[in-house]
Write a protein that holds these residues in place. Sequence first.
Motif, short mmCIF file in Angstrom:
data_model
loop_
_atom_site.label_atom_id
_atom_site.label_comp_id
_atom_site.label_asym_id
_atom_site.label_seq_id
_atom_site.Cartn_x
_atom_site.Cartn_y
_atom_site.Cartn_z
N ALA A 149 7.78 12.54 10.39
CA ALA A 149 6.47 12.14 10.91
C ALA A 149 5.49 11.91 9.77
N MET A 150 4.60 10.96 9.95
CA MET A 150 3.54 10.72 8.97
C MET A 150 2.52 11.85 9.05
N ASN A 151 1.93 12.19 7.91
CA ASN A 151 0.89 13.22 7.89
C ASN A 151 -0.36 12.73 8.62
N ASP A 152 -1.02 13.63 9.30
CA ASP A 152 -2.29 13.29 9.95
C ASP A 152 -3.37 13.12 8.88
N LEU A 153 -4.18 12.10 9.05
CA LEU A 153 -5.28 11.85 8.11
C LEU A 153 -6.37 12.88 8.30
N GLU A 154 -6.79 13.49 7.19
CA GLU A 154 -7.93 14.41 7.26
C GLU A 154 -9.17 13.64 7.69
N LYS A 155 -9.95 14.26 8.58
CA LYS A 155 -11.15 13.59 9.05
C LYS A 155 -12.36 14.45 8.73
N GLU A 156 -13.08 14.04 7.71
CA GLU A 156 -14.30 14.75 7.31
C GLU A 156 -15.39 13.71 7.15
N GLU A 157 -16.49 13.89 7.86
CA GLU A 157 -17.58 12.92 7.79
C GLU A 157 -18.88 13.65 7.50
N ASN A 158 -19.39 13.43 6.30
CA ASN A 158 -20.63 14.07 5.87
C ASN A 158 -21.78 13.13 6.23
N SER A 159 -22.31 13.30 7.44
CA SER A 159 -23.29 12.35 7.97
C SER A 159 -24.70 12.67 7.47
N ASN A 160 -25.48 11.60 7.27
CA ASN A 160 -26.88 11.81 6.92
C ASN A 160 -27.79 11.73 8.15
N GLU A 161 -27.12 11.72 9.35
CA GLU A 161 -27.81 11.78 10.64
C GLU A 161 -28.59 10.51 10.97
N LEU A 162 -28.39 9.44 10.20
CA LEU A 162 -28.99 8.15 10.53
C LEU A 162 -27.89 7.23 11.07
N GLY A 163 -28.25 6.36 12.02
CA GLY A 163 -27.30 5.40 12.55
C GLY A 163 -27.29 4.13 11.72
N ILE A 164 -26.16 3.42 11.72
CA ILE A 164 -26.06 2.19 10.93
C ILE A 164 -27.06 1.15 11.39
N SER A 205 0.85 -1.19 0.00
CA SER A 205 0.00 0.00 0.00
C SER A 205 0.88 1.23 0.00
N ILE A 206 0.33 2.34 -0.43
CA ILE A 206 1.05 3.62 -0.37
C ILE A 206 1.39 3.94 1.08
N TYR A 207 0.43 3.74 1.98
CA TYR A 207 0.63 4.01 3.39
C TYR A 207 1.77 3.17 3.96
N GLY A 208 1.83 1.88 3.58
CA GLY A 208 2.88 1.00 4.09
C GLY A 208 4.26 1.42 3.65
N VAL A 209 4.40 1.82 2.37
CA VAL A 209 5.70 2.29 1.87
C VAL A 209 6.07 3.61 2.52
N ALA A 210 5.08 4.50 2.69
CA ALA A 210 5.34 5.78 3.35
C ALA A 210 5.80 5.56 4.78
N ARG A 211 5.24 4.56 5.44
CA ARG A 211 5.62 4.23 6.82
C ARG A 211 7.10 3.82 6.89
N GLU A 212 7.56 3.07 5.90
CA GLU A 212 8.96 2.67 5.84
C GLU A 212 9.87 3.87 5.62
N LEU A 213 9.47 4.74 4.69
CA LEU A 213 10.29 5.93 4.41
C LEU A 213 10.32 6.86 5.61
N ALA A 214 9.20 6.98 6.30
CA ALA A 214 9.15 7.84 7.49
C ALA A 214 10.12 7.34 8.54
N ALA A 215 10.21 6.01 8.69
CA ALA A 215 11.14 5.44 9.67
C ALA A 215 12.58 5.71 9.27
N TYR A 216 12.88 5.59 7.97
CA TYR A 216 14.26 5.78 7.51
C TYR A 216 14.69 7.25 7.62
N TYR A 217 13.83 8.16 7.18
CA TYR A 217 14.20 9.57 7.15
C TYR A 217 13.92 10.29 8.47
#
Length: 773
Positions: free
Chosen positions: A188-203, A173-185
């Motif tokens: 820090a890994m970038n924080d994941l953007e968190k956006e949730e467009n909810s329809n206000e109903l529960g699962i 995965s892109i994330y897995g390779v980035a994790r390896e490069l982050a360790a070598y260099y």
Amino acid sequence: MIITRKWLQEFIDISKISTEDICKTLNSIGLEVDSIDKMLIPNDVVVGYVISKERHPDADKLNVCQVDLGSEQVQIVCGAKNVDAGQYVPIAKVGCVLGDDFKIKKAKLRGVESLGMICSTTEIGLPKLNDGILVLDDSIGELVLGKDLNEYPLLNDDIIEIELTANRGDCLSIYGVARELAAYYGIAMNDLEKEENSNELGIGQVFELSYEGTIHSDLVYKAYDLIDFKMPMITKLRVGLIDKFDEENDTKNLLNYATHSTGVILNAYSKENILVEQKANLKISKDENGFDVVKHGDTIMSTVGVSLNDTKPNDEKYVIEASYINPDLLSRKVFETKVKTGEVYYRASRGSEPDLDFGLEFLTNLISKNNGLVYNSFKSNIEEKPENTIDVSIEKVNLIIGQTVTKAEIENILSSLGFEVKDNNDEVLAVTIPKFRHDIVNIADITEEIVRMIGIDNIQAKPLKIDEVNRNNKTSDDLLKKNKLRFKAIENGFYETLTYVFSSKENLEKYGFKTVKDELELINPIVKELNTYRTTILLNLVEACSHNFKNGIRSNAFFEIGTIFDEDRKESKKISFIQTGSIAQEDITNSGKPANIDFFTFAKKVLNTVGKFDLEPMKNINNDFIHPYQNADVIIDGKVVGYISKLHPSVAEDYDLADTFIAEIHFDAIKNDLVKTEKYSKFQSSKKDLSILVNKNTQYRDIKNAINSLDNENIKQFNLIDVYSNENLGENESITIRFVLQNDNKTLEDKDITSTMDSVLEVLNDKLNIQIR
């Protein structure tokens, strides 16, 4: 595994690192770069806007488009079916060179002037998405009319293909390779953007999930409404780059993009296809081969790690599943069952990303940013797994590497790779393996991780040094236990036999033993009398005693440790004993007339061989070898692990045997603990016999438990030595128990002995209403 520079940039800041340096690093840390490509759009391919589209007057399949290029408006004749007014499109201007011998010129098509070309993806060097033109959107950046597309960084990228070994599924995965490069260099890994467009109903309002049996997979479910979702163009191009784009199915494209980005395996179920009374409904259970399957009703929708659900395009609402299964367990099961696997097995068997929440958060963010809706909360089945921790000796790591690496450096490297490191304030580190690294199992693997980050070129070459380590395993432990049991059995007068693992099916069936299923039977037995796999060793031992009896040897004591089979031909190991005839050899002490073997003498010899166990009357007699009255289950740690019995008289008669006793015990249930020395009392012991009246229905086990409940330090041992009954006793019988009394700190006086025996009588009377005889 395909990655791109800009795709990596979303997970880690590599803006100050060149692509050449990244490739060199990847090779250094064991992720071999197979190829590097550059995706670059030719000059004079610019952003255009289709103002209008009209049918060509002389060609049904051509359209005349008026296109705004910012500084000018041009007319272009286009044959693509998907071109339409209101679109932003790539325009190859007059003079643009798209390839060898492919230069855009002014032209007339069926008499209509055309000044340029509206391009498809392949015409400008991008992955193929369809058979028509490329429609641009702002996912590549702000669309400025007339701006060259090669000025948009996301469209002009470096493509790197990595060759991964089978154990590095964490880098699929892109994330897995980035994790390896982050360790070598050390970035820090970038924080994941968190956006949730909810329809206000529960699962829970739209989805029901149930389970059946033990599930070995981790599964998390979320529900999405994709009616207004529009997949960004850059996302489509990246899916096309990894050769997974499906023009007709954006849901599948979405899942492929998220899986390649995060490593989490995602699977989608259309709500319309799994409805039960207006709710989506799925059940997790096992199939006939033991795989975890997702079912709707009786229909198997997918098999975790083996095959995905066939995602239907153009539906509005979906339940999306994130899954993880232990790759070693999955691979072994597939090998054993030889089931046909789907494309998902490649990733699952190598180790997909186990952080399912991360994969679903990434997907949720992507859907929310592009007009999709998300149902609140989630449903999950997560199996709690013990963490794998390895004690890592700094000295041993340095011996393996061949040069000194400081403890601080080792801690830093392992922490950067996601390992949890605890310093025990000595030269040993407690290293907890991250769940995404299932391939790390010993100190050698951890040392390899350290060497990867240091760089193999930075390790000085030295002669190989090998340290032998303790390689004890179950096989070696079983061999030691087997040899110990053999010596003990011989000490107790048994002779070892070695018989075939085959037996006579007719004789097994005659005496009520189970036999192997017909479809699993021997195809070509060596002789007619050995035509099936043995399901007990006892038949072979009885036949051996009978053979000896016919040759004039009337008393025999044999044992054998060997393999038996169940009805499904599954193997297990047992130790079996048999003794027939006299209890001892003829000699002067028995006047040449030794008594025959009896139940308790035989049981004691077996106990002296295998170690401590309890006996209880058998509740289930499952073969005709067992005497109906002289039998007992062998109990170890509260579990029935075998039985001891007198051989049934009718069987003894069939084989011309005198009094014969048999025993068969599960080999694995026999303990092989180290013998621990304990302090013993130097003061004299006393023996006391206690005769009591007991109801015939009272179990000796209950009497034993009652006496043990006293926890009296003076009682060292007690054994049942006699049982007596006659007509005068009615429903009762007299039993005699011999006590061995001894104190660790003094010689017992009469009052101490009397007090101890009185306490025994009192507890027996209180708990079982038992009186002294």
